[in-house]
Design an enzyme around this catalytic site. Structure first.
Site, mmCIF file in Angstrom:
data_model
loop_
_atom_site.group_PDB
_atom_site.id
_atom_site.type_symbol
_atom_site.label_atom_id
_atom_site.label_comp_id
_atom_site.label_asym_id
_atom_site.label_seq_id
_atom_site.Cartn_x
_atom_site.Cartn_y
_atom_site.Cartn_z
ATOM 1 N N HIS A 66 45.948 62.320 49.615
ATOM 2 C CA HIS A 66 46.524 63.561 50.156
ATOM 3 C C HIS A 66 46.343 64.661 49.120
ATOM 4 O O HIS A 66 47.202 64.876 48.260
ATOM 5 C CB HIS A 66 47.996 63.329 50.505
ATOM 6 C CG HIS A 66 48.657 64.479 51.207
ATOM 7 N ND1 HIS A 66 49.751 64.317 52.028
ATOM 8 C CD2 HIS A 66 48.388 65.809 51.213
ATOM 9 C CE1 HIS A 66 50.128 65.493 52.500
ATOM 10 N NE2 HIS A 66 49.317 66.421 52.009
ATOM 11 N N HIS A 107 44.633 68.617 49.019
ATOM 12 C CA HIS A 107 43.920 69.756 49.613
ATOM 13 C C HIS A 107 43.073 70.361 48.504
ATOM 14 O O HIS A 107 43.632 70.856 47.511
ATOM 15 C CB HIS A 107 44.913 70.786 50.140
ATOM 16 C CG HIS A 107 45.861 70.230 51.162
ATOM 17 N ND1 HIS A 107 45.648 70.342 52.514
ATOM 18 C CD2 HIS A 107 47.015 69.525 51.024
ATOM 19 C CE1 HIS A 107 46.629 69.752 53.178
ATOM 20 N NE2 HIS A 107 47.480 69.243 52.292
ATOM 21 N N GLU A 154 57.048 66.547 57.373
ATOM 22 C CA GLU A 154 57.238 67.198 56.067
ATOM 23 C C GLU A 154 58.441 68.141 56.234
ATOM 24 O O GLU A 154 59.501 67.917 55.667
ATOM 25 C CB GLU A 154 55.974 67.976 55.667
ATOM 26 C CG GLU A 154 56.096 68.730 54.345
ATOM 27 C CD GLU A 154 54.868 69.610 54.033
ATOM 28 O OE1 GLU A 154 54.100 69.925 54.963
ATOM 29 O OE2 GLU A 154 54.708 69.996 52.850
ATOM 30 N N ASP A 197 48.971 66.533 46.713
ATOM 31 C CA ASP A 197 49.012 67.598 47.724
ATOM 32 C C ASP A 197 48.239 68.853 47.268
ATOM 33 O O ASP A 197 47.059 68.990 47.594
ATOM 34 C CB ASP A 197 50.461 67.936 48.084
ATOM 35 C CG ASP A 197 50.621 68.531 49.490
ATOM 36 O OD1 ASP A 197 49.628 68.611 50.222
ATOM 37 O OD2 ASP A 197 51.755 68.909 49.853
HETATM 38 N N1 ADE Z 1 48.173 72.862 53.402
HETATM 39 C C1 ADE Z 1 48.139 72.692 52.087
HETATM 40 N N2 ADE Z 1 49.225 72.043 51.670
HETATM 41 C C2 ADE Z 1 49.968 71.765 52.765
HETATM 42 C C3 ADE Z 1 51.200 71.102 52.994
HETATM 43 N N3 ADE Z 1 51.920 70.577 52.004
HETATM 44 N N4 ADE Z 1 51.655 71.028 54.256
HETATM 45 C C4 ADE Z 1 50.965 71.563 55.260
HETATM 46 N N5 ADE Z 1 49.805 72.192 55.097
HETATM 47 C C5 ADE Z 1 49.300 72.291 53.851
HETATM 48 ZN ZN ZN Z 2 49.350 68.422 52.449
#
Ligand code: ADE
Ligand code: ZN
Length: 343
Positions: free
Chosen positions: A18, A20, A205, A283
């Site tokens: 996970h 990005h 989340e 993340d």
């Molecule tokens: N895009 C980047 N980080 C994110 C996250 N924690 N939740 C949703 N979209 C994202």
């Molecule tokens: Zn994310």
């Protein structure tokens, strides 16, 4: 060999599921790319950028995250961004990453899907050649946009599938969760499933457990990204444990975005101890204060995780990956050898 808990964490082989890639853009690189590309940032210094990273919720972060991505224009930019992440990952003994990328963030600014793929892929392939490091790419749809836009994004990327067959193997769903439930994207996920892509989605989340149910039942995802609000639904917890559905949990992200107000209250240890397949991930590490080891260390310290639990978390990362079974076996053997040679 006797080593401290932090040394044990540093040495553990890990997989990151996970991440990005746009969220690994450090302020220093943001500044350098802005200069290289003649983009004006609303900040005078790197310190000013860091000082702005005071988030109250997911949306307050996303606003800065999308603004920061404006410096990414060329293939070289995406290569530099991905290479910088890979260097951090290698230092943290990460062996494998399944990275998320958001084409819509870039196509909206006139940067083509081809450029995004080319830059990220060049870095991942180079790392595969030069290091014991593997990676794959998960194309994420922005859920604050329409499903029509997501369908067009998938269509625009499909001609690249063969060229990137060694890397692009999944699709995901990210961005503003509340009021954008998974079922809004049922058609594009059905299409991706028919095309043979692996499926993941952010759910639970900030959104309610119902979104985790619909990600599982309607989108038919193979992993849930975050999923921490599952704990509010006992039947869902039973189902996640029974099916060993992986949750890609991101502790420092949850802290920075006020999903929890203190890491000692994070439910990842409870969920792990209840038998769920929990993994630890970073993340958007440039925004949330740490990469993989920082997430493992902060969690271990706040939640009193034992070495056996840390090994389980690292194992879960490899097992929940989309890598081939033989490769997973090799990683698990390496992990066991490390764990049994230290105390
Ligand atoms: N895009 C980047 N980080 C994110 C996250 N924690 N939740 C949703 N979209 C994202
Ligand atoms: Zn994310």
């Amino acid at each position: 060999m006797t080593i401290s808990l932090h040394e044990f964490i540093q040495g553990l082989p890990k997989a990151e599921l996970h991440l990005h890639i746009e969220g690994s853009l450090e302020p220093e690189l943001m500044f350098a790319l802005a200069q290289r590309n003649g983009v004006t940032l609303p900040y005078a210094t790197v310190e000013e950028i860091r000082a702005a990273y005071n988030f109250t919720d997911l949306q307050s972060f996303l606003n800065l995250y999308y603004a920061g991505a404006a410096v990414l224009l060329t293939e070289e930019d995406f290569y530099d961004l991905t290479m910088a992440y890979i260097q951090r990952a290698l230092a943290d003994q990460v062996r494998h990453v399944e990275l998320f990328f958001d084409p819509q963030t870039h196509t909206a600014r006139g940067v083509s899907t081809e450029i995004v793929f080319a830059g990220i892929a060049r870095a991942l392939r180079q790392a595969r050649q030069e290091h014991a490091f593997s990676g794959s790419m998960i194309l994420c749809f922005l859920r604050h946009l329409s499903e029509e836009d997501a369908l067009l994004t998938l269509q625009a990327a499909l001609p690249l599938r063969e060229q990137y067959a060694d890397l692009w193997n999944g699709v995901g769903l990210d961005s503003a969760e509340v009021d954008n439930p998974p079922e809004r994207f049922a058609r594009v996920f059905a299409q991706a499933r028919e095309l043979g892509f692996h499926l993941v989605a952010h759910a639970g989340e900030e959104g309610p457990p119902a979104y985790i149910h619909s990600a599982l039942d309607i989108l038919q995802v193979e992993r849930i990204d975050h999923g921490v609000r599952a704990e509010e639904d006992e039947a869902l917890m039973q189902k996640l444990a029974k099916t060993q559905m992986p949750l890609t949990v991101c502790p420092l992200s949850n802290l920075k975005l006020c999903v929890v107000d203190d890491l000692s209250k994070h439910n990842l240890a409870r969920m792990l101890r209840a038998g769920l397949c929990i993994t630890i991930n970073s993340d958007d590490p440039a925004y949330f204060g740490g990469y993989m080891n920082a997430n493992f260390i902060a969690s271990a310290d706040a939640l009193d995780l034992s070495r056996a639990e840390l090994v389980q978390l690292a194992k879960n990362g490899f097992c929940a990956s989309f890598a081939p079974a033989e490769q997973k076996q090799l990683w698990l053997e390496e992990l066991d050898a490390f764990a049994s040679s230290t105390h």
